[in-house]
Each structure stands twice: as C-alpha cells, then as structure tokens.
Design a protein around this motif. Structure first.
Motif, PDB file in Angstrom:
ATOM      1  N   SER A 114       4.171   4.201   3.794  1.00 54.80           N
ATOM      2  CA  SER A 114       4.931   2.955   3.809  1.00 54.80           C
ATOM      3  C   SER A 114       4.055   1.809   4.321  1.00 54.80           C
ATOM      4  N   PHE A 115       4.258   0.617   3.764  1.00 57.52           N
ATOM      5  CA  PHE A 115       3.463  -0.516   4.227  1.00 57.52           C
ATOM      6  C   PHE A 115       3.798  -0.869   5.680  1.00 57.52           C
ATOM      7  N   LEU A 116       4.977  -0.413   6.154  1.00 57.38           N
ATOM      8  CA  LEU A 116       5.330  -0.671   7.542  1.00 57.38           C
ATOM      9  C   LEU A 116       4.359   0.035   8.493  1.00 57.38           C
ATOM     10  N   HIS A 117       3.823   1.163   8.053  1.00 51.24           N
ATOM     11  CA  HIS A 117       2.845   1.868   8.877  1.00 51.24           C
ATOM     12  C   HIS A 117       1.623   0.989   9.109  1.00 51.24           C
ATOM     13  N   SER A 118       1.211   0.266   8.067  1.00 50.34           N
ATOM     14  CA  SER A 118       0.065  -0.640   8.200  1.00 50.34           C
ATOM     15  C   SER A 118       0.393  -1.832   9.086  1.00 50.34           C
TER      16      SER A 118
END
Length: 252
Positions: A114-118
């Motif tokens: 998920s881009f939230l991890h980045s």
C-alpha cells in the motif's frame, strides 16, 4: 402514646399513678415522645458517608462523561451541504479501504504494498532518531512507536484545538492502519525475511526488540495483538465519523 407502651428511649411503662405527668412526656426520663421520634427518624434518614461518597463519585463520572461527549462528539454550528457530502464520500472511501486491510489479515504484500506504507515510513525512521536520547531499546522501539503516536497526536489536535471531530476520526483511522502496518514486521521477528531499508537483517527492529526482552516465543501473539488493535481502531473511527456526519445532517 398508648399508656401500656414502653418509652422508646428508656423503656419505662407509664403507670396509672403517672397521670399528673403530661401524656407527651416520659415520667421516668422526661423525653418528649414525638420530638424523640422525629429526631430518630431524621437520623435514620441521613445518608451514610458511603452513600455520600458513592453519590459524589457518580456525579463526577457523569460530569466527566458529559465533558468527553461535549469534546469528541461536538459538530460545527455551520456546515455547507457540499462539504457534508464531500465528507460522506470520504467516509465511504475510508470504510472500504479499512475493510480491505482488515479482511486481508497480516499479509505483507497487501500491507507493505500500500502507498500508505511509503507515507508512514519517513515517520517511522524519524521515530528512531527522536528516541535516541532514551537509550538503544527506545531508539529501536521509537520507529514503531512514533508511527502510531503521530496520527494519534493529530487526532487530539483536530478534536481539541480545531473542534473538527470528523478530521480527528480520520487520524484515528490512520493510527489503526499504522498498527496494522507494523504487524507483519513483528510477525517476521523470528525469520527476518522482510526487506529492510538498510538491507541488513541485524537492523530488524522487532527481531532485536523481542530478542532483547526474551519474547521471541510471543511473536505471533504480539503481532496479532497489533493487528487486532489496529482493526478495532479503524472500525471505531468509522463509527465515530459516521455519528458525526449523522449529527451534522440533522443540522442541515
């Protein structure tokens, strides 16, 4: 008072020879029957110290609960219709997104992909630096600690300072997702197989933390605890935001 009835104070039974004494008085001890009864009744009706303390505690709890409700369930006086529907659309998106993480379980591909991890990663790394003054253990824990504490701090800021409980709910959602984000990292503590920024398995935060605390045998319990805490926070935040929008809708 019945002549044969004993005095409620001393137990004296009125005699026929006591006719010279007023009927409302005891010939033996001299008390006034009615006044004695009234005083006794008043003493019996006075609340005990425990009752007073219990009532005080209930009052404090009620006052505290009312204060919390006033803070975390308050809504703006004026909200435009377009803003309301914009927030409703946001709630739908985050509800679906939250369920995506919850239903998927501890799946590194889903969570780490998920881009939230980045988005969370820079806050995680900053947490390591922030907690360096508190020793090696806290410096290692600081990454995970800061990534869940930061959105929680924003939640309180939005709610207490900005009086925006919908935005506060979004921050709680993010806090929950941050808990889910660290769960596969914890689960990997024994194997140290997940890719790390340093590329060095010796830099595995949770591998080191659980080794330092002799808790590697509790790896799965801790990982799933983090996942379920995060899932609970996401569900609670969705309910919170939904209730806030319900109150706003009633004002439109």
């Amino acid at each position: 008072m019945n002549p044969e009835s004993p005095c409620p104070s001393c137990g004296y039974v009125r005699q026929s020879t006591d006719q010279h004494v007023h009927e409302g008085l005891c010939p033996s001890c001299g008390i006034a029957y009615q006044k004695w009864r009234d005083k006794s009744k008043h003493l019996n009706e006075e609340p005990s110290l425990d009752a007073v303390q219990s009532s005080s505690r209930q009052s404090l709890r009620h006052s505290f609960s009312s204060s919390l409700a006033n803070v975390f369930l308050s809504v703006p006086e004026n909200v435009s219709t377009p803003l309301f529907y914009g927030r409703l659309f946001t709630l739908i998106i985050f509800s679906v997104w939250g369920m995506y993480f919850i239903v998927g379980g501890i799946d590194w591909q889903r969570i780490g992909g998920s881009f939230l991890h980045s988005v969370i990663l820079p806050f995680h790394e900053f947490g390591h630096v922030l907690f360096i003054p508190f020793g090696r253990f806290m410096a290692i824990l600081g990454g995970s600690l800061f990534q869940v504490a930061m959105p929680l701090a924003l939640m309180f800021a939005f709610s207490l300072k900005n009086k925006d409980n919908f935005a506060a709910g979004l921050m709680l959602w993010w806090c929950g997702q941050s808990f889910i984000d660290i769960s596969p990292y914890i689960l990997d503590a024994r194997y140290r197989a997940l890719p790390l920024i340093s590329g060095n398995e010796l830099g595995h935060d949770w591998g080191n933390l659980l080794t330092m605390t002799n808790s590697l045998d509790k790896t799965e319990f801790i990982a799933y605890s983090a996942f379920y805490i995060g899932s609970g926070l996401i569900l609670f935040s969705i309910a919170w935001m939904g209730f806030i929008l319900y109150k706003i809708k009633n004002k439109l």
